[in-house]
Design an enzyme around this catalytic site. Structure first.
Site, PDB file in Angstrom:
ATOM      1  N   ASN A 270     134.117  76.249   3.427  1.00  0.00           N
ATOM      2  CA  ASN A 270     133.121  77.257   3.297  1.00  0.00           C
ATOM      3  C   ASN A 270     133.861  78.969   3.247  1.00  0.00           C
ATOM      4  OD1 ASN A 270     131.206  79.584   4.067  1.00  0.00           O
ATOM      5  ND2 ASN A 270     129.798  77.945   4.097  1.00  0.00           N
TER       6      ASN A 270
ATOM      7  N   HIS B 163     120.164  73.934   0.676  1.00  0.00           N
ATOM      8  CA  HIS B 163     120.624  74.471  -0.326  1.00  0.00           C
ATOM      9  C   HIS B 163     119.823  74.741  -1.791  1.00  0.00           C
ATOM     10  CE1 HIS B 163     124.454  74.044   1.776  1.00  0.00           C
ATOM     11  NE2 HIS B 163     124.798  75.156   1.085  1.00  0.00           N
TER      12      HIS B 163
ATOM     13  N   SER C 168     139.269  76.211   2.278  1.00  0.00           N
ATOM     14  CA  SER C 168     138.173  76.038   3.220  1.00  0.00           C
ATOM     15  C   SER C 168     136.824  75.419   2.718  1.00  0.00           C
ATOM     16  CB  SER C 168     137.854  77.694   3.844  1.00  0.00           C
ATOM     17  OG  SER C 168     136.508  77.549   4.854  1.00  0.00           O
TER      18      SER C 168
ATOM     19  N   LYS D  43     122.531  72.544  -6.530  1.00  0.00           N
ATOM     20  CA  LYS D  43     123.718  71.905  -5.894  1.00  0.00           C
ATOM     21  C   LYS D  43     123.722  70.488  -6.105  1.00  0.00           C
ATOM     22  CE  LYS D  43     126.400  72.225  -1.511  1.00  0.00           C
ATOM     23  NZ  LYS D  43     127.411  72.650  -2.165  1.00  0.00           N
TER      24      LYS D  43
END
Length: 243
Positions: A107, A138, A105, A142
């Protein structure tokens, strides 16, 4: 469960702590570098991995690719939470799924999964008279942008209306906003865990859907729970919809 970790950064350590708290056992770390804070056996070859019930990956495409390519050797179910180089990993996951159950996934939060369901419901109702924008925020460490989750939200919208297309940089566009474009905006700063917003902007009214991750624990918890269900499944590629 006996768990092998792939990745021992912030997320790997959170998975470790939650897994132990839930009564699971970490039996090894799959890595090609020394981790001074790691008390588990560090294995850098797929064929040397110990017997385990599950592999949980929060690492990097270069690292998890070895596990996916070696699926026929280790034959251990794997939860893949790495989101970079999506197209490259997709092919490897599909190949690995011939030998083992693979869960992926963009997320690991179940809340985000429900968020995508809401988008699929709302888009047909609003697309005729509302413009759609996607914004994600974010932390400053990141690397990839837009986030894998932002792409997941875009794909949810496109699944019910394929005519929508993403616009990543409005500064290079000289045309007026098209009805079927979706602006994708990324912000990076501080220690923001993760925020995703989908904006439906109509005439004199705006609808906003927002998901805010308040702790990285939600991603580790989602990975562990998905892994518990994945064990015992037939080889194949799984997600929140079919698991």
């Amino acid at each position: 469960m006996k768990i092998i970790l792939c990745g021992y950064g912030t997320m790997g350590k959170i998975v470790r702590d939650l897994a132990i708290e839930d009564g699971h056992e970490i039996v090894a770390l799959y890595s090609d570098r020394k981790e001074e804070s790691c008390s588990y056996p560090i294995i850098d070859k797929v064929e040397d991995l110990p017997k385990a019930d599950l592999i949980i990956d929060f690492s990097h495409p270069d690292r998890v690719s070895g596990l996916l390519k070696g699926a026929a050797v280790h034959k251990t179910p794997i939860v893949v939470a790495t989101t970079g180089q999506r197209d490259y990993l997709q092919g490897l996951m599909e190949e690995a799924a011939k030998y083992i159950p693979v869960f992926f996934s963009a997320n690991m939060s179940y809340g985000v999964h429900v968020f995508t369901k809401a988008l699929k419901f709302l888009t047909p109702l609003l697309s005729a008279s509302f413009d759609i924008e996607i914004l994600e925020r974010h932390h400053n460490k990141k690397i990839d942008a837009p986030s894998g989750t932002a792409i997941k939200l875009l794909e949810a919208i496109q699944s019910v209306d394929p005519s929508y297309r993403p616009i990543y940089d409005r500064s290079i566009n000289t045309h007026k906003r098209d009805k079927k474009e979706i602006g994708m905006s990324a912000m990076r700063g501080g220690t923001i865990v993760g925020e995703h917003e989908v904006l439906f902007a109509g005439t004199d009214e705006v609808i906003e859907l927002v998901h805010r991750a308040q702790s990285k624990k939600i991603f580790a918890d989602g990975a562990i729970k998905a892994g518990q269900v994945l064990i015992g499944k037939e080889p194949g590629l799984y997600n929140f919809d079919n698991l």
